[in-house]
Design an enzyme around this catalytic site. Structure first.
Site, PDB file in Angstrom:
ATOM      1  N   SER A 173       0.985  -1.200  -0.114  1.00 57.73           N
ATOM      2  CA  SER A 173       0.009   0.019   0.036  1.00 57.73           C
ATOM      3  C   SER A 173       1.065   1.200  -0.004  1.00 57.73           C
ATOM      4  O   SER A 173       2.003   1.083   0.331  1.00 57.73           O
ATOM      5  CB  SER A 173      -0.724  -0.209   1.233  1.00 57.73           C
ATOM      6  OG  SER A 173      -1.601   1.413   1.395  1.00 57.73           O
ATOM      7  N   TYR A 186      -1.975  -0.749  10.443  1.00 56.62           N
ATOM      8  CA  TYR A 186      -1.929  -0.852   8.990  1.00 56.62           C
ATOM      9  C   TYR A 186      -0.860  -0.292   8.345  1.00 56.62           C
ATOM     10  O   TYR A 186       0.094  -1.346   7.633  1.00 56.62           O
ATOM     11  CB  TYR A 186      -3.202  -0.274   8.446  1.00 56.62           C
ATOM     12  CG  TYR A 186      -3.231  -0.738   6.825  1.00 56.62           C
ATOM     13  CD1 TYR A 186      -3.896  -2.057   6.444  1.00 56.62           C
ATOM     14  CD2 TYR A 186      -3.043   0.229   6.032  1.00 56.62           C
ATOM     15  CE1 TYR A 186      -4.123  -2.131   5.156  1.00 56.62           C
ATOM     16  CE2 TYR A 186      -3.078   0.079   4.720  1.00 56.62           C
ATOM     17  CZ  TYR A 186      -3.716  -1.116   4.233  1.00 56.62           C
ATOM     18  OH  TYR A 186      -3.841  -1.608   3.053  1.00 56.62           O
ATOM     19  N   LYS A 190       2.148  -2.825   6.496  1.00 54.77           N
ATOM     20  CA  LYS A 190       2.662  -2.642   5.077  1.00 54.77           C
ATOM     21  C   LYS A 190       4.223  -1.977   4.875  1.00 54.77           C
ATOM     22  O   LYS A 190       4.815  -2.386   3.894  1.00 54.77           O
ATOM     23  CB  LYS A 190       1.937  -1.748   4.320  1.00 54.77           C
ATOM     24  CG  LYS A 190       0.181  -2.153   4.324  1.00 54.77           C
ATOM     25  CD  LYS A 190       0.209  -3.471   3.536  1.00 54.77           C
ATOM     26  CE  LYS A 190      -1.221  -3.871   3.413  1.00 54.77           C
ATOM     27  NZ  LYS A 190      -1.468  -5.011   2.519  1.00 54.77           N
TER      28      LYS A 190
HETATM   29  N1  LIG Z   1      -8.638  -1.226  -1.183  1.00 54.81           N
HETATM   30  C1  LIG Z   1      -7.891  -0.025  -0.766  1.00 54.81           C
HETATM   31  O1  LIG Z   1      -7.914   0.930  -0.736  1.00 54.81           O
HETATM   32  C2  LIG Z   1      -6.582  -0.744  -0.560  1.00 54.81           C
HETATM   33  C3  LIG Z   1      -5.340   0.405  -0.958  1.00 54.81           C
HETATM   34  C4  LIG Z   1      -3.971  -0.123  -0.826  1.00 54.81           C
HETATM   35  C5  LIG Z   1      -3.654  -1.436  -0.656  1.00 54.81           C
HETATM   36  N2  LIG Z   1      -4.581  -2.331  -0.459  1.00 54.81           N
HETATM   37  C6  LIG Z   1      -4.535  -3.869  -0.198  1.00 54.81           C
HETATM   38  O2  LIG Z   1      -5.033  -4.674  -1.271  1.00 54.81           O
HETATM   39  C7  LIG Z   1      -5.091  -5.840  -0.738  1.00 54.81           C
HETATM   40  C8  LIG Z   1      -6.654  -6.404  -0.989  1.00 54.81           C
HETATM   41  O3  LIG Z   1      -7.549  -5.410  -0.408  1.00 54.81           O
HETATM   42  P1  LIG Z   1      -8.965  -5.155  -0.892  1.00 54.81           P
HETATM   43  O4  LIG Z   1      -9.294  -3.577  -0.733  1.00 54.81           O
HETATM   44  O5  LIG Z   1      -9.505  -5.936  -2.025  1.00 54.81           O
HETATM   45  O6  LIG Z   1      -9.772  -5.749   0.464  1.00 54.81           O
HETATM   46  P2  LIG Z   1     -11.247  -6.403   0.498  1.00 54.81           P
HETATM   47  O7  LIG Z   1     -12.218  -5.771  -0.317  1.00 54.81           O
HETATM   48  O8  LIG Z   1     -11.358  -6.404   1.930  1.00 54.81           O
HETATM   49  O9  LIG Z   1     -11.014  -7.875   0.139  1.00 54.81           O
HETATM   50  C9  LIG Z   1     -10.130  -8.832   0.988  1.00 54.81           C
HETATM   51  C10 LIG Z   1     -10.150 -10.214   0.662  1.00 54.81           C
HETATM   52  O10 LIG Z   1      -9.090 -10.903   1.424  1.00 54.81           O
HETATM   53  C11 LIG Z   1      -9.861 -11.704   2.178  1.00 54.81           C
HETATM   54  N3  LIG Z   1      -9.366 -12.007   3.445  1.00 54.81           N
HETATM   55  C12 LIG Z   1      -9.105 -11.158   4.189  1.00 54.81           C
HETATM   56  N4  LIG Z   1      -8.547 -11.566   5.503  1.00 54.81           N
HETATM   57  C13 LIG Z   1      -8.379 -12.947   5.369  1.00 54.81           C
HETATM   58  C14 LIG Z   1      -7.813 -14.252   5.964  1.00 54.81           C
HETATM   59  N5  LIG Z   1      -7.519 -13.864   7.390  1.00 54.81           N
HETATM   60  N6  LIG Z   1      -7.865 -15.289   5.404  1.00 54.81           N
HETATM   61  C15 LIG Z   1      -8.209 -15.426   4.088  1.00 54.81           C
HETATM   62  N7  LIG Z   1      -8.515 -14.397   3.326  1.00 54.81           N
HETATM   63  C16 LIG Z   1      -8.864 -13.240   3.864  1.00 54.81           C
HETATM   64  C17 LIG Z   1     -11.315 -11.129   2.332  1.00 54.81           C
HETATM   65  O11 LIG Z   1     -12.180 -12.258   2.712  1.00 54.81           O
HETATM   66  P3  LIG Z   1     -13.372 -12.132   3.775  1.00 54.81           P
HETATM   67  O12 LIG Z   1     -14.049 -10.846   3.328  1.00 54.81           O
HETATM   68  O13 LIG Z   1     -13.998 -13.327   3.500  1.00 54.81           O
HETATM   69  O14 LIG Z   1     -12.682 -11.906   5.018  1.00 54.81           O
HETATM   70  C18 LIG Z   1     -11.531 -10.633   1.242  1.00 54.81           C
HETATM   71  O15 LIG Z   1     -11.787 -11.781   0.018  1.00 54.81           O
HETATM   72  C19 LIG Z   1      -5.079  -5.845   0.849  1.00 54.81           C
HETATM   73  O16 LIG Z   1      -3.762  -6.304   1.114  1.00 54.81           O
HETATM   74  C20 LIG Z   1      -5.163  -4.338   1.078  1.00 54.81           C
HETATM   75  O17 LIG Z   1      -4.282  -3.972   2.258  1.00 54.81           O
HETATM   76  C21 LIG Z   1      -6.226  -1.857  -0.620  1.00 54.81           C
END
Ligand SMILES: NC(=O)c1ccc[n+]([C@@H]2O[C@H](COP(=O)([O-])OP(=O)(O)OC[C@H]3O[C@@H](n4cnc5c(N)ncnc54)[C@H](OP(=O)(O)O)[C@@H]3O)[C@@H](O)[C@H]2O)c1
Length: 281
Positions: A173, A186, A190
């Site tokens: 991130s 967080y 990261k």
């Molecule tokens: N969205 C942003 O603004 C953003 C920005 C920068 C970086 N990121 C990074 O991008 C990545 C994906 O984020 P996203 O925004 O797509 O998140 P999201 O919409 O919350 O989706 C995350 C996915 O990961 C799964 N997950 C979470 N904890 C888990 C666990 N303990 N075991 C197995 N699966 C798990 C969730 O499953 P459940 O829903 O079933 O828990 C969900 O399917 C993350 O690493 C996040 O830190 C996101």
């Protein structure tokens, strides 16, 4: 002063006319019908994506599947995996909570050969510094960092045993490199993930395994919506992004696909921003 006249390049990517049919991508793979395709050569490989049920991970699985990659989709909610398999027949679902070391070892221990790994699963539990709890700390580090080590060990050991090259992408991130209010834990996970990426690149490079990170700005996934829906809070962030907008899932997926492919064959240990310039400021 008026801008210089637009130069006609040998291959003019900016032209308004559609590209020739052989360079057009059809169907849902890119989300941009008619967009010029860069052949990534990923077809036939086997990829493992964590956090595949929602958001960036789900979008990535769809893109990999459309590119002819065999995908193992790891996530925590079975219903998400069921609907993903209906959308993308042939995807292999594995349901496990990656915060549980023993369950992860059991579920992924016999996953078989993997060529490409994307450590995408993550949680963002926001608390003011003075209110950070042990529970939030433990869960965040277990999922955002420890599981990356564990899953990467399982996959990399298999690559090394087969003498096969590989590529790993860790989804980090912009928060790894900038302080954000209420993001103590967080940001820390990261920041550690960026350094883990470099050490993995150092130790796995001799085995022809490349390891890189992508560092997105806000993306309006379920995680993004939970934390950035407040227009005032969003505006403060948008004002710090030179391009003045949040990232789309496709922006992140495209960068991951590039880092998985041989098109980035000399790139390892890098942290690649997908941030509209946030980290440049
Ligand atoms: N969205 C942003 O603004 C953003 C920005 C920068 C970086 N990121 C990074 O991008 C990545 C994906 O984020 P996203 O925004 O797509 O998140 P999201 O919409 O919350 O989706 C995350 C996915 O990961 C799964 N997950 C979470 N904890 C888990 C666990 N303990 N075991 C197995 N699966 C798990 C969730 O499953 P459940 O829903 O079933 O828990 C969900 O399917 C993350 O690493 C996040 O830190 C996101």
């Amino acid at each position: 002063m008026s801008p210089p006249p637009t130069q006609k390049l040998p291959c003019d990517w900016s032209c308004s006319a559609p590209p020739p049919p052989e360079l057009q991508v059809q169907g849902p793979s890119t989300g941009f019908p008619g967009r010029v395709a860069m052949e990534l050569g990923l077809a036939g490989r086997r990829a493992l994506v964590t956090g595949a049920g929602k958001g960036i991970g789900r979008s990535l699985v769809q893109a990999l599947h459309a590119a002819g990659v065999r995908v193992v989709a790891v996530s925590r909610t079975q219903a998400d995996l069921d609907s993903l398999v209906r959308e993308c027949p042939g995807v292999e679902p594995l349901c496990v909570d990656l915060a549980d070391w023993e369950a992860t070892e059991h579920t992924l221990g016999s996953v078989g050969p993997v060529d490409l790994l994307v450590n995408n699963a993550g949680v963002a539990l926001l608390q003011p510094f003075l209110e950070v709890t042990k529970e939030a700390f433990d869960t965040s580090f277990d999922v955002n960092l420890r599981a990356v080590i564990q899953v990467s060990q399982i996959v990399a050991r298999g690559m090394i045993a087969r003498g096969a090259p590989g590529a790993i992408v860790n989804v980090s991130s912009q928060a790894s490199q900038r302080a954000l209010t209420n993001h103590t834990v967080y940001c820390s996970t990261k920041g550690a993930l960026d350094m883990l990426t470099k050490v993995m690149a150092l130790e796995l490079g001799p085995y022809k395994i490349r390891v890189n990170a992508v560092n997105p700005t806000v993306v309006m996934t379920p995680m993004g919506q939970a934390n950035w829906n407040d227009p005032h809070k969003a505006k403060v962030m948008l004002d710090r992004i030179p391009l003045g907008k949040f990232a789309e899932m496709e922006n992140v997926v495209d960068t991951i696909l590039f880092l998985l492919s041989d098109r980035s064959s000399m790139t390892t240990g890098s942290t690649v921003p997908v941030d509209g310039g946030f980290l440049a400021t």
